[in-house]
Scaffold this active site. Structure first.
Site, PDB file in Angstrom:
ATOM      1  CE  LYS A  22      38.038  34.834  47.062  1.00 11.87           C
ATOM      2  NZ  LYS A  22      37.561  35.812  46.076  1.00 11.87           N
ATOM      3  CG  ASN A  23      34.554  33.682  44.609  1.00 14.29           C
ATOM      4  OD1 ASN A  23      35.160  34.526  45.269  1.00 14.29           O
ATOM      5  ND2 ASN A  23      35.060  33.120  43.519  1.00 14.29           N
ATOM      6  CB  CYS A 116      43.283  39.245  41.794  1.00 15.59           C
ATOM      7  SG  CYS A 116      43.563  38.457  43.367  1.00 15.59           S
ATOM      8  NE  ARG A 121      38.572  40.293  37.700  1.00 15.95           N
ATOM      9  CZ  ARG A 121      38.634  39.578  38.823  1.00 15.95           C
ATOM     10  NH1 ARG A 121      39.652  39.718  39.620  1.00 15.95           N
ATOM     11  NH2 ARG A 121      37.674  38.739  39.140  1.00 15.95           N
ATOM     12  CG  ASP A 305      38.495  31.462  40.618  1.00 13.23           C
ATOM     13  OD1 ASP A 305      38.999  32.303  39.869  1.00 13.23           O
ATOM     14  OD2 ASP A 305      37.547  31.720  41.373  1.00 13.23           O
ATOM     15  NE  ARG A 397      42.106  39.743  47.457  1.00 16.83           N
ATOM     16  CZ  ARG A 397      41.956  40.952  46.945  1.00 16.83           C
ATOM     17  NH1 ARG A 397      42.993  41.598  46.497  1.00 16.83           N
ATOM     18  NH2 ARG A 397      40.770  41.502  46.868  1.00 16.83           N
TER      19      ARG A 397
HETATM   20  C1  UD1 Z   1      33.916  35.837  39.739  1.00 19.13           C
HETATM   21  C2  UD1 Z   1      34.747  35.252  40.857  1.00 19.13           C
HETATM   22  C3  UD1 Z   1      36.146  34.927  40.365  1.00 19.13           C
HETATM   23  C4  UD1 Z   1      36.061  34.005  39.154  1.00 19.13           C
HETATM   24  C5  UD1 Z   1      35.135  34.607  38.085  1.00 19.13           C
HETATM   25  C6  UD1 Z   1      34.889  33.685  36.909  1.00 19.13           C
HETATM   26  C7  UD1 Z   1      33.852  36.321  42.829  1.00 19.13           C
HETATM   27  C8  UD1 Z   1      34.088  37.234  43.967  1.00 19.13           C
HETATM   28  N1  UD1 Z   1      34.839  36.220  41.928  1.00 19.13           N
HETATM   29  O1  UD1 Z   1      34.549  37.045  39.335  1.00 19.13           O
HETATM   30  O2  UD1 Z   1      36.856  34.280  41.405  1.00 19.13           O
HETATM   31  O3  UD1 Z   1      37.344  33.856  38.599  1.00 19.13           O
HETATM   32  O4  UD1 Z   1      33.850  34.906  38.674  1.00 19.13           O
HETATM   33  O5  UD1 Z   1      34.385  32.473  37.347  1.00 19.13           O
HETATM   34  O6  UD1 Z   1      32.842  35.658  42.744  1.00 19.13           O
HETATM   35  N2  UD1 Z   1      33.401  40.839  32.118  1.00 19.13           N
HETATM   36  C9  UD1 Z   1      33.175  41.900  31.260  1.00 19.13           C
HETATM   37  N3  UD1 Z   1      32.337  42.888  31.665  1.00 19.13           N
HETATM   38  C10 UD1 Z   1      31.722  42.887  32.872  1.00 19.13           C
HETATM   39  C11 UD1 Z   1      31.945  41.795  33.746  1.00 19.13           C
HETATM   40  C12 UD1 Z   1      32.798  40.788  33.342  1.00 19.13           C
HETATM   41  O7  UD1 Z   1      33.721  41.941  30.163  1.00 19.13           O
HETATM   42  O8  UD1 Z   1      30.963  43.822  33.178  1.00 19.13           O
HETATM   43  C13 UD1 Z   1      34.325  39.752  31.707  1.00 19.13           C
HETATM   44  C14 UD1 Z   1      35.571  39.707  32.609  1.00 19.13           C
HETATM   45  O9  UD1 Z   1      36.546  40.609  32.185  1.00 19.13           O
HETATM   46  C15 UD1 Z   1      36.010  38.271  32.464  1.00 19.13           C
HETATM   47  C16 UD1 Z   1      34.680  37.519  32.335  1.00 19.13           C
HETATM   48  O10 UD1 Z   1      33.712  38.500  31.941  1.00 19.13           O
HETATM   49  O11 UD1 Z   1      36.735  38.110  31.273  1.00 19.13           O
HETATM   50  C17 UD1 Z   1      34.236  36.823  33.613  1.00 19.13           C
HETATM   51  O12 UD1 Z   1      34.023  37.773  34.613  1.00 19.13           O
HETATM   52  P1  UD1 Z   1      32.945  37.555  35.775  1.00 19.13           P
HETATM   53  O13 UD1 Z   1      32.211  36.281  35.548  1.00 19.13           O
HETATM   54  O14 UD1 Z   1      32.173  38.812  35.891  1.00 19.13           O
HETATM   55  O15 UD1 Z   1      33.889  37.378  37.019  1.00 19.13           O
HETATM   56  P2  UD1 Z   1      33.785  38.081  38.424  1.00 19.13           P
HETATM   57  O16 UD1 Z   1      32.357  38.164  38.843  1.00 19.13           O
HETATM   58  O17 UD1 Z   1      34.596  39.307  38.415  1.00 19.13           O
END
Ligand code: UD1
Length: 418
Positions: A22-23, A116, A121, A305, A397
């Site tokens: 999915k990701n 989720c 986030r 995850d 999902r």
């Molecule tokens: C992706 C994955 C999710 C996985 C996560 C971490 C997808 C669709 N989802 O989510 O399943 O759990 O990676 O491996 O690929 N953060 C900030 N500011 C930002 C962006 C992120 O502070 O602008 C923080 C988030 O709050 C979190 C951490 O960084 O604490 C990791 O987030 P991120 O790696 O961005 O995860 P996603 O891309 O949302």
């Protein structure tokens, strides 16, 4: 409304195939916006989140058709700049459309994303990075309005290796003038898969999978054909399911290297694991052993995850396990439900202390997010009696044919509508 019903206590055994990730599929589908052509994306499972992404592509004006596990995405002609709030809020990863749309149209208007509930986030890293690439961004009335007329390559340092922010920069920078160098990027395999797809489209991306990515912007990209990598979290779900039931399963269509952090913990818990080029076999011990410490970390560390899946599995291991969640602060939601099933779990902030009990008992429990929901399935498979899982739409999902696969491995599982 529906529920998943599981009659626990059956040892899983047999072989199952793991579907596409999915990701990886989501950013790859968003990447098709960067070209004007007919893209063929194989191994794209019919999951709820993939279906929502397809809706977004269609809203933008793309033609999308499914043929089995493949999606044919035709991005010829005019595509819009705007994704409405109703669609954006259904999926957090929809934020990657920001980089893709602004790269194609120079303008984008999207609302803040949903997804989720795993605690805060934010998308500050995405916005800061795109601004550094010269995109003018205004946030107004819940919308993010981008103007990328003056987009250009540059050196960007991410303060945290965010997966989504890395993907957004890759998408935008592929069509930006000049060279972009991104430091401290996410190294997740899904990033590499996106880079492979973008390079097939004609992008010039080097270093994906390491902490430094270099992108030479090109003027135009063309359509490409690609097969999405296997889903490492779905694979982990089936491994934990087999482990908690004392079973023996072989998974095919996996990339074992992507599973190494989880495999190490499964071995620590007493499982015997053998791997081949694209398969993995797990033989569980009679009783699992506690794992002294699991800490979630960006890849290649232990994936956040997979944390809830191990939390569920370790509730019946002998001894005390400690789990530290470093990525998303609200990822211990299933703990309360597991306690309803007889687990002994104490959560304090980002730490969970899991004292193994000899067995869980079936109960009515409720899924509150995707992997948390899957962890309840894992727990229910070993519990005495019947477990009813409410809100299985969260599980939908990220899992295609979860019930069919687990049934084939011997589980007594069904879905009821009421
Ligand atoms: C992706 C994955 C999710 C996985 C996560 C971490 C997808 C669709 N989802 O989510 O399943 O759990 O990676 O491996 O690929 N953060 C900030 N500011 C930002 C962006 C992120 O502070 O602008 C923080 C988030 O709050 C979190 C951490 O960084 O604490 C990791 O987030 P991120 O790696 O961005 O995860 P996603 O891309 O949302």
């Amino acid at each position: 409304m529906s529920r998943i019903l599981i009659e626990g206590g059956v040892q899983l055994s047999g072989t199952a195939q793991v579907h596409g990730a999915k990701n990886a599929a989501l950013p790859i589908l968003a990447a098709t916006v960067l070209n004007e052509g007919v893209n063929i994306i194989h191994n794209c499972p019919p999951l709820k989140d993939v279906n929502i992404t397809v809706e977004m592509l269609k809203y933008l004006g793309a033609h999308v058709e499914r043929e089995g596990d493949s999606l044919i995405v035709d991005t010829r002609g005019r595509l819009g700049n705007h994704i409405p709030e109703k669609l954006m809020r259904q999926l957090r990863s929809s934020i990657v459309f920001m980089g893709a749309i602004v790269a194609r149209n120079k303008k984008a208007k999207i609302s803040a994303p949903g997804g989720c509930e795993l605690g805060p986030r934010p998308i500050d890293l995405h916005i800061k990075a795109l601004r550094e690439l010269g995109v003018k961004i205004k946030e107004s009335h819940g919308y993010i309005i981008c103007n990328g007329e003056k987009m250009h390559g540059r050196e960007i340092h991410l303060s945290f290796p965010s997966v989504g922010a890395t993907e957004n920069i890759m998408l935008a920078a592929s069509l930006a003038e000049g060279k972009t160098i991104i430091q401290n990027v996410a190294k997740e395999p899904e990033i590499e898969d996106l880079a492979v797809f973008l390079n097939k489209m004609g992008a010039k991306i080097k270093g994906a999978g390491s902490s430094r990515i270099e992108i030479d912007g090109v003027e135009k990209l063309s359509a490409a054909e690609h097969s999405v990598m296997p889903d490492r979290i779905v694979a982990t779900t089936y491994l934990c399911s087999a482990a908690i039931t004392g079973g023996e399963v072989t998974l095919t269509k996996v990339i074992p290297e992507h599973l190494s952090a989880c495999v190490a913990c499964l071995r620590d818990s007493g499982c015997d694991i053998t791997v081949g080029d694209d398969w993995i076999k797990l033989i569980a011990p009679k009783r699992l052993k506690a794992v002294s410490e699991i800490k979630t970390m960006p890849y290649p560390g232990f994936p956040t995850d997979a944390q809830s899946l191990f939390l569920a599995m370790l509730t019946v291991a002998e001894g005390t396990s400690i789990i530290k969640e470093n990525i998303f602060e609200s990822r211990f939601k299933p703990a309360e439900e597991l306690v309803r099933m007889g687990a002994d779990v104490m959560v304090d902030g980002r730490i969970a202390v899991v004292r193994g009990v000899s067995n869980l008992s079936g109960a009515v429990v409720s899924a509150a997010d995707l992997r948390g929901g899957a962890s309840l399935v894992v727990a229910a498979l070993s519990a005495d009696g019947l477990t009813e899982i409410e809100n299985p739409h969260y599980i939908d999902r990220g899992y295609a044919e979860l019930l069919e696969v687990l049934s084939k491995l011997g589980a007594k599982i069904k879905r009821v509508e009421y």
